[in-house]
Design a protein around this motif. Structure first.
Motif, PDB file in Angstrom:
ATOM      1  N   ASN A  88       0.696  -1.341   0.098  1.00 34.09           N
ATOM      2  CA  ASN A  88      -0.053  -0.039   0.049  1.00 34.09           C
ATOM      3  C   ASN A  88       0.860   1.280   0.074  1.00 34.09           C
TER       4      ASN A  88
ATOM      5  N   PRO B 159       0.072   6.236  -7.457  1.00 39.39           N
ATOM      6  CA  PRO B 159      -0.840   6.175  -8.571  1.00 39.39           C
ATOM      7  C   PRO B 159      -0.193   5.721  -9.972  1.00 39.39           C
TER       8      PRO B 159
ATOM      9  N   ALA C 263      -2.407 -10.627  -5.315  1.00 38.23           N
ATOM     10  CA  ALA C 263      -3.938 -10.237  -5.072  1.00 38.23           C
ATOM     11  C   ALA C 263      -3.767  -8.988  -4.439  1.00 38.23           C
TER      12      ALA C 263
ATOM     13  N   GLN D 287      -5.345  -5.205  -5.510  1.00 30.59           N
ATOM     14  CA  GLN D 287      -5.966  -4.501  -4.569  1.00 30.59           C
ATOM     15  C   GLN D 287      -5.702  -3.095  -4.502  1.00 30.59           C
ATOM     16  N   PHE D 288      -4.381  -2.871  -4.726  1.00 33.28           N
ATOM     17  CA  PHE D 288      -3.857  -1.357  -4.638  1.00 33.28           C
ATOM     18  C   PHE D 288      -3.472  -0.912  -5.953  1.00 33.28           C
ATOM     19  N   ASN D 289      -4.021  -1.388  -7.126  1.00 34.20           N
ATOM     20  CA  ASN D 289      -3.493  -1.172  -8.399  1.00 34.20           C
ATOM     21  C   ASN D 289      -2.185  -1.018  -8.719  1.00 34.20           C
TER      22      ASN D 289
END
Lengths: 402, 402
Positions: free
Chosen positions: B80, B85, B102, B106-108
């Motif tokens: 995370n 971004p 996985a 979840q966190f792109n």
């Protein structure tokens, strides 16, 4: 090298219903040292569903229940799922428990703050939510969900049925997922006049199709077993497809802690009248409930007598959130230190009295207003209130009066 | 309504060193029903640092230790934080424990897969990592961190010192954060010839400035207390500023479960020779270590005798990851069902024998290859291996032979 197992040592020493529950859970779980189902132990989820049915009078399906490591883990999961890369907004109350802004920031979501109405006992106003939505629309933020904390943290407010129905209808009209943080549902100081209603029961009663996630926790109530990290959320009007995604996501971190799951079982299945452990349970919970109610009322009453302080009396949760008027000189002194005025107040209170309150700027408030959050958990409240009063008067005087 | 407390019931019944540890922890923690420090109980973090110092021969600071709800919670936090971004890539081994893909999803974040060398005992090859980086660069993906799982899951491989030093230098040159998943560090089948070295010790030994996060867990080893959710990570060469951000982030979900934290204390401070509980501890752990080593070897040896099967013998962790050659007809049958060939194999194995293996496609493998992961935890291995052998021969025959 042989040591007697725990079960043998407690036999005939602890109440039989307690031992019976332990045996039942052990038969289902095996070892608490092993992973459970990623959604939580099936039997415990069944007990949660039964608890909800009894509380609300509407059916609940164990498949809609996810056990979590505290409510915060559930909130984090849901915000993660709801936030998509493009300007996702989540409506959150102001003041709010900072979990929400912090988690939104982790997942690059955008908070859409709506103000609670202090003049109306910190109630939730649709007009405020609408104006927050209008603001968000101007900035191109797409609202996805509405967070309601009921009973409120830090306000201690409790929503009435009409307001709740209006909130549900509003979410329906605006295609919002409703996230109901109901972790303080058993912290009620006057349940006869101010009862708790779950959003689940309201959604079912008015037959609304609104997607709802309701959070509960073992960290509050009169148990406060927060170190075990236990809680659950229930999905209402959530499609099987979305539930499958949630299941996939929780399976990434394998399972919630077993000690927290067992805590949930104890919370949703308290001892019943006639069972051996019931008298002690009743005595302890009633004592704590009464103490919390008494402390909250005493603190609110006394705070309201202080110059420049007004405090909404709280029918639930564990907090008071008094508004404080501060002398201009104090505001300027805070500015000079690069702190908010309520932070200056809280720091001086801590230094003078040892009492730790959280400045309102941590929860959010209207520009120019000052608050702090006071927990109502400490015994010896008379002593604390006297210290607070003495400090407040001195603080106001020190900075030239109001 | 008075029931004897646990401490009174176990007094003089359980080993005195066990009771002494419980008292010491209770004095520090108070109640396991209460929140702890968000980074974990200070005394337990101190014990973790002492354990690391003793293991590695280099200093460790309790302030660099974060206790977590299992290693997966720590990995999730770090990914995370590392993923920003814009096209953040994380180098992950293939085959890999699916936690990584996985959590990245979840966190792109974007996985940058690098292949482990099956022909070299599933070792980590810098050439493979370099070619993965080149591929990523072509797609505009910016590499941020490199994940190493040592001992490996699902491969059971163990890295040698030279490879580890090269990996550290490589991370230095490419400004990568090194994420060392070392949860199987005590699962060693032949520690004399194949010892475990921590990345922390390698980084210190070669005096590298590479930022390193090392994960450990109570869920593996010979304890396997996974349901308690306990683990820790250590930060090496991580600035105080970044540690402050990590602390802020873990404080959002308040604290790791206390039962898991206590599990960590037990893991890092096992009974010592001369203490009353030592003989039982020694007997139990030695029995489990020996059984795992014996089962792993027996399974690898027997699998390697089967037609079309080759299995790297594993010096660590709890797994074997045999490669299987499958008949063309089986590949086509799988295609017709919309499944990968190894999934078809695993499903038929489950139906025929009740043995559950995980198809290699869940962990990743080279195109056209087929594997499955086999855990080495079950007693009665002779019976399982015989069933596996019988099934394999029948399967190959059923689909027209190799």
């Amino acid at each position: 090298m042989e040591y007697p197992p725990l079960a043998e040592l407690v036999k005939d020493k602890w109440p039989s219903d307690v031992l019976q529950r332990a045996k039942e859970l052990q038969a289902e779980i095996g070892s608490i040292g092993a992973y459970s189902h990623s959604k939580g132990v099936p039997l415990i989820r069944k007990h949660v569903a039964e608890f909800i049915e009894e509380r609300d009078g509407y059916p609940s399906d164990p498949e809609d229940i996810f056990l979590t490591g505290g409510a915060s883990a559930g909130v984090s999961l849901l915000l993660n799922v709801l936030i998509t890369p493009n300007e996702t907004g989540i409506l959150i109350p102001i003041p709010q428990y900072p979990l929400y802004t912090a988690t939104l920031s982790q997942f690059n979501g955008i908070p859409i703050p709506y103000h609670l109405s202090e003049s109306d006992g910190w109630s939730t106003s649709l007009a405020e939510i609408e104006s927050a939505l209008a603001e968000a629309a101007k900035k191109g933020v797409k609202p996805r969900a509405l967070v309601v904390i009921n009973p409120g943290n830090p306000t201690g407010a409790l929503l009435d049925l009409t307001t709740m129905e209006n909130v549900v209808r509003f979410c329906e009209q605006h295609s919002l997922v409703l996230l109901a943080d109901e972790v303080y549902q058993t912290n009620l100081h006057s349940p006869q006049t101010h009862p708790f209603h779950s959003f689940k029961s309201v959604v079912r009663k008015i037959n609304s199709p609104v997607p709802l996630i309701s959070f509960h926790s073992i960290s509050k109530g009169v148990k406060g077993e927060c170190g075990r990290r236990g809680g659950y959320f229930e999905c209402t009007n959530i499609s099987e497809e979305v539930r499958a995604i949630l299941y996939k996501m929780v399976s990434v971190t394998l399972c919630p802690p077993l000690s927290g799951q067992i805590g949930v079982d104890c919370m949703v299945r308290p001892p019943k009248e006639g069972e051996p452990s019931y008298p002690l349970y009743k005595k302890e919970t009633e004592t704590i409930h009464a103490a919390l109610a008494q402390r909250t009322k005493l603190m609110a009453d006394r705070l309201n007598l202080l110059p420049g302080v007004s405090c909404v009396n709280s029918p639930g949760a564990l907090y008071l959130y008094p508004k404080i008027e501060l002398p201009d000189k104090a505001v300027k002194a805070a500015e000079a230190l690069g702190k908010s005025p309520d932070t200056l107040y809280a720091l001086e209170l801590l230094d003078e009295t040892g009492i730790c309150v959280v400045p309102g700027s941590g929860f959010g408030q209207k520009d120019g207003e000052h608050h702090y959050r006071l927990t109502c958990l400490c015994p010896g409240v008379e002593q604390y209130v006297s210290a607070l009063e003495g400090f407040h008067r001195k603080f106001v005087e020190k900075y030239g009066g109001l």
